[in-house]
Each structure stands twice: as C-alpha cells, then as structure tokens.
Design an enzyme around this catalytic site. Structure first.
Site, short mmCIF file in Angstrom:
data_model
loop_
_atom_site.label_atom_id
_atom_site.label_comp_id
_atom_site.label_asym_id
_atom_site.label_seq_id
_atom_site.Cartn_x
_atom_site.Cartn_y
_atom_site.Cartn_z
N CYS A 241 70.86 40.67 57.94
CA CYS A 241 69.70 39.11 57.79
C CYS A 241 71.44 38.68 56.89
O CYS A 241 71.69 37.69 57.15
CB CYS A 241 69.22 39.29 56.33
SG CYS A 241 67.59 39.04 57.36
N HIS B 147 70.70 31.67 54.19
CA HIS B 147 69.56 32.53 55.14
C HIS B 147 67.83 32.00 54.74
O HIS B 147 67.93 31.78 53.58
CB HIS B 147 69.67 33.76 54.76
CG HIS B 147 68.81 34.85 55.44
ND1 HIS B 147 68.78 35.15 56.64
CD2 HIS B 147 68.12 35.90 54.76
CE1 HIS B 147 67.63 36.00 56.52
NE2 HIS B 147 67.41 36.51 55.92
N ASN C 100 62.85 33.62 59.98
CA ASN C 100 63.69 34.13 59.96
C ASN C 100 64.06 34.93 60.85
O ASN C 100 63.82 36.38 61.62
CB ASN C 100 62.92 35.53 58.76
CG ASN C 100 64.26 36.40 58.03
OD1 ASN C 100 65.50 36.39 58.61
ND2 ASN C 100 64.22 37.23 57.14
N1 ACO Z 1 48.37 36.14 55.98
C1 ACO Z 1 47.34 36.93 54.71
N2 ACO Z 1 47.02 37.61 53.79
C2 ACO Z 1 48.61 38.60 53.83
C3 ACO Z 1 49.90 38.44 54.31
C4 ACO Z 1 49.59 37.73 55.60
N3 ACO Z 1 50.56 37.55 56.62
N4 ACO Z 1 50.86 39.53 54.25
C5 ACO Z 1 50.78 39.42 53.13
N5 ACO Z 1 49.33 38.94 52.97
C6 ACO Z 1 48.79 39.57 51.45
C7 ACO Z 1 48.96 41.17 50.88
O1 ACO Z 1 47.98 41.71 51.83
C8 ACO Z 1 48.76 41.09 49.62
O2 ACO Z 1 46.95 40.60 49.39
P1 ACO Z 1 46.83 41.40 48.33
O3 ACO Z 1 46.81 40.94 46.77
O4 ACO Z 1 45.09 41.74 48.20
O5 ACO Z 1 46.70 42.99 48.47
C9 ACO Z 1 48.29 39.18 48.90
O6 ACO Z 1 48.70 38.90 50.40
C10 ACO Z 1 49.76 39.27 48.39
O7 ACO Z 1 50.88 39.92 49.18
P2 ACO Z 1 52.65 39.56 48.53
O8 ACO Z 1 53.30 40.60 49.40
O9 ACO Z 1 52.46 40.17 46.96
O10 ACO Z 1 52.87 38.54 49.04
P3 ACO Z 1 53.63 36.96 48.40
O11 ACO Z 1 53.88 36.52 48.29
O12 ACO Z 1 55.18 38.34 47.72
O13 ACO Z 1 54.47 36.84 49.61
C11 ACO Z 1 56.27 37.66 51.69
C12 ACO Z 1 54.92 38.21 50.93
C13 ACO Z 1 56.62 36.61 52.44
C14 ACO Z 1 57.01 39.20 52.29
C15 ACO Z 1 57.50 37.71 50.76
O14 ACO Z 1 57.02 39.21 50.19
C16 ACO Z 1 59.00 37.77 51.07
O15 ACO Z 1 58.95 36.94 51.72
N6 ACO Z 1 59.63 38.53 50.42
C17 ACO Z 1 61.12 39.16 51.17
C18 ACO Z 1 61.35 38.75 52.83
C19 ACO Z 1 63.07 38.33 52.48
O16 ACO Z 1 63.54 37.69 51.77
N7 ACO Z 1 63.13 40.11 53.25
C20 ACO Z 1 64.87 39.19 53.12
C21 ACO Z 1 65.55 39.41 54.21
S1 ACO Z 1 64.79 40.23 55.42
C22 ACO Z 1 65.55 41.75 56.79
O17 ACO Z 1 66.81 41.15 55.98
C23 ACO Z 1 65.15 42.18 57.60
#
Ligand code: ACO
Length: 322
Positions: free
Chosen positions: A113, A249, A279
């Site tokens: 990214c 980003h 993204n």
């Molecule tokens: N729909 C519904 N529920 C979901 C989904 C979904 N699509 N995805 C995950 N969940 C659930 C999980 O299973 C978890 O359930 P549980 O509590 O029963 O275990 C719950 O939601 C919370 O999961 P978290 O991973 O803690 O959710 P979070 O608030 O962290 O959001 C996300 C997840 C959106 C992926 C976030 O962590 C994020 O944006 N992370 C950063 C991503 C990023 O910046 N990447 C950078 C670059 S990407 C690259 O370089 C390729």
C-alpha cells in the site's frame, strides 16, 4: 537547486462497482458492519482480463493529458504495484511498451500500500540528481486477484484501481521531502504466501491470498502514521497548521480520522475516497490526489501531506507544494 513538481495527475477505476449488499450474499457480513468498521460503501473490481497494466495505462494517459505532454517525452517510468500481470517483465516495462516511451528506465517498486509513495520518492531523487527530466509515477493494483472471496476479514476491504502523476524538473519544489521506511519483522501480520517457491517445485497454487491480522495491523498503522506525520513536519520546520490538505492512504476511515486528529485537521481538509474506492493499495494515494485536483479542492500552491502504510511493513510520506 533542482526539484521535481507535479505537472499533472490521472486516475482510473474499473467500471464494475461491487457494493456491500453484494458482499452480504458472499460472506457472513453486513453493510452496517463494513461501513461502521471501515467506512467503505462500495469498491471497484477489474473485469476478467483487465490487468494491472491496463489500469496503469488508463491512469497514466490521463496524467500525461493533464500535464499536456506526449508519452514519448517521458524519460523515467516507476510503477508501484504488488499485483504485476507477470512475474516479469515488470508492469513498468509493459506500460512503457504501450506508451511508446522506448529506451528510458522503467521499473516497478513493490511496497504494497506504500507503493506509490515509495515510487514518488524514488522518481523525485532521479529528477533531483539530474538523471531524469520528466518522470511518470504510477500506483496500480488489482488486489481483487489476491482475495479469498470466502474470507470476510479481507474481501470486504480492497478494490482495484490506478493513479498516476507526471513529475517535471523545476527550480522550486514541488516535492519538498519524502520519508520512506520499512520494518520487515511484521511479515506475519500481513502477507501473501504465493511466489516463486524456495527449493524445488513450481509456482504455488491455492495460497495466493491476502492473509491479515487486521486488528494488529490497525494498531501498528495508527501508531506509525502518527510518527511519520511528526517526522515530516519537523524535517521541514512546519507546524500542523501549515498543511492545507491531508491525502492519506485509504485503508480504513478510522485510521484516517486518527491521523487527522493528530494533525488537528478538520475532516473537510482531508481527502477521503475509501467510501467509494475501498483500499486500492498502491493506487489509493494518487487516486485520492487526482480526485481532489479534478474537483477543484486542491489548488496550485497548496501544501499537501501524502502518507501511506502497508505490507512489509512499509510506510512513508511526502510533503508536496502542489
Ligand atoms: N463482517 C462482519 N464481521 C467481521 C468481518 C466482516 N467483514 N470481519 C471481521 N469480522 C468480525 C471478526 O470475526 C470479529 O468477530 P469476533 O469478535 O466474534 O471474533 C469482529 O468482527 C471484530 O474483528 P476485528 O478484527 O477486531 O475488527 P476491527 O474493528 O479491527 O476491524 C478491520 C477489522 C476492518 C480489518 C481493521 O482491523 C482494519 O482496518 N485493519 C487495518 C487494515 C489495514 O490498514 N491494512 C493496511 C494496509 S493493507 C495492505 O498493505 C495490503
């Protein structure tokens, strides 16, 4: 002093819109969850047969048109991408063939990214050193190809697209400074396993999907982006209030809001496209830049802070006088 400046910007998104409602039919998710946790309402996905070079070419031609320069006059091509159509030749070489800018150096930069910010930093140094007069810098990714469409933790996050800028030699900045970093110790939090296999065997199949520990990536991303904002401002002796536009980003609206808070910037001064683009990996920063240039928000003379964070981990920023 010699600097590089942005002479034109361009962007391209594939036609096909993929909504959250459609994803609800693929995996156990909901429109409300995706919007609340990421800020994403829809994203674009490339058509079958539409590759990263196709996306890059469209964005590049628009940037060249905006700069009002001929493709053959480009003397450097740098493409940030993690989804090359082929292992080789590079996307940059394939793009060069399409544009007819034969003979100039053309290469890819792989920083996930952060790919565009890395590519911009590299191209800026070529121009400053007198090794290029006019550079085409592209961020292009077809991340949909790297997604397991049954994994709700990743498939809702990404989209396809490309963004580009033309850099030209200038007596004034331009690109004021770029700041590039990496920490390879975080590989386990974000990776795609597939590649040329170590040892015997052929290219791997079935493991070419994005693996991410999203929550942990999120925490490191917020911390790291805050640090790079400080680094960029202090390297240039600037105060937070000196930045006109933040072009972050576009991974997650909550990460973007946290960075804006750190900069004490109202969200009206932050370019947000994650809602409609998702993204788009290396394309996200140049696409956001192009959107805000074309809709008239960003004007000549504005001071821009570009920043990105991605797999590697890699992260980087650029302070730009547009
Ligand atoms: N729909 C519904 N529920 C979901 C989904 C979904 N699509 N995805 C995950 N969940 C659930 C999980 O299973 C978890 O359930 P549980 O509590 O029963 O275990 C719950 O939601 C919370 O999961 P978290 O991973 O803690 O959710 P979070 O608030 O962290 O959001 C996300 C997840 C959106 C992926 C976030 O962590 C994020 O944006 N992370 C950063 C991503 C990023 O910046 N990447 C950078 C670059 S990407 C690259 O370089 C390729």
């Amino acid at each position: 002093m010699t600097y590089s400046r942005i002479a034109g910007t361009g962007g391209y998104l594939p036609e096909r819109v993929l909504t959250n409602a459609e994803l609800e039919r693929l995996v156990d998710t909901s429109d409300a969850w995706i919007r609340e946790r990421t800020g994403i309402a829809e994203r674009r996905v490339a058509a079958p047969g539409e590759g990263t070079t196709d996306l890059a070419e469209r964005a590049a031609r628009r940037a060249l048109e905006a700069a009002d320069v001929a493709p053959e006059s480009v003397d450097l091509i740098v493409v940030g991408t993690t989804t090359p159509d082929r292992i080789y030749p590079s996307t940059a070489c394939r793009l060069q063939a399409r544009l007819g800018a034969f003979g100039c150096p053309a290469f890819d930069v792989q920083a996930v990214c952060t790919g565009f910010v890395y590519a911009l930093g590299v191209a800026d140094k070529f121009v400053r050193a007198g090794s290029a007069r006019r550079a085409l810098v592209v961020g292009a990714d077809r991340h949909s190809h790297l997604l397991d469409w049954s994994d709700r933790g990743t498939c809702v996050l990404f989209g396809d697209g490309a963004g580009a800028v033309v850099l030209e030699r200038s007596d004034e900045p331009g690109i004021v400074s770029t700041h590039l970093h990496a920490d390879g110790r975080y590989e386990d939090l974000l990776y795609v396993e597939g590649g040329t296999p170590i040892g015997n065997g052929r290219l791997s199949e079935g493991n070419a999907y994005t693996q991410m520990r999203g929550n942990e990536v999120f925490r490191v991303a917020v911390r790291t982006l805050m640090r790079i904002v400080d680094e960029t401002l202090s390297a240039n002796g600037l105060a937070k209030s000196d930045v006109d536009w933040l072009i972050p980003h576009q991974a997650n609206i909550r990460i973007i809001e946290a960075t804006a808070r750190k900069l004490e910037m109202p969200m009206e001064r932050v370019v947000v496209t994650v809602d409609h683009h998702g993204n788009t990996s290396a394309a996200s920063v140049p696409l956001a830049l192009d959107v805000a240039v074309r809709d008239g928000r960003i004007k000549r003379g504005d001071r821009l802070l570009l920043e990105a964070f991605g797999g590697g981990f890699t992260w980087g920023s650029a302070l730009v006088r547009y």
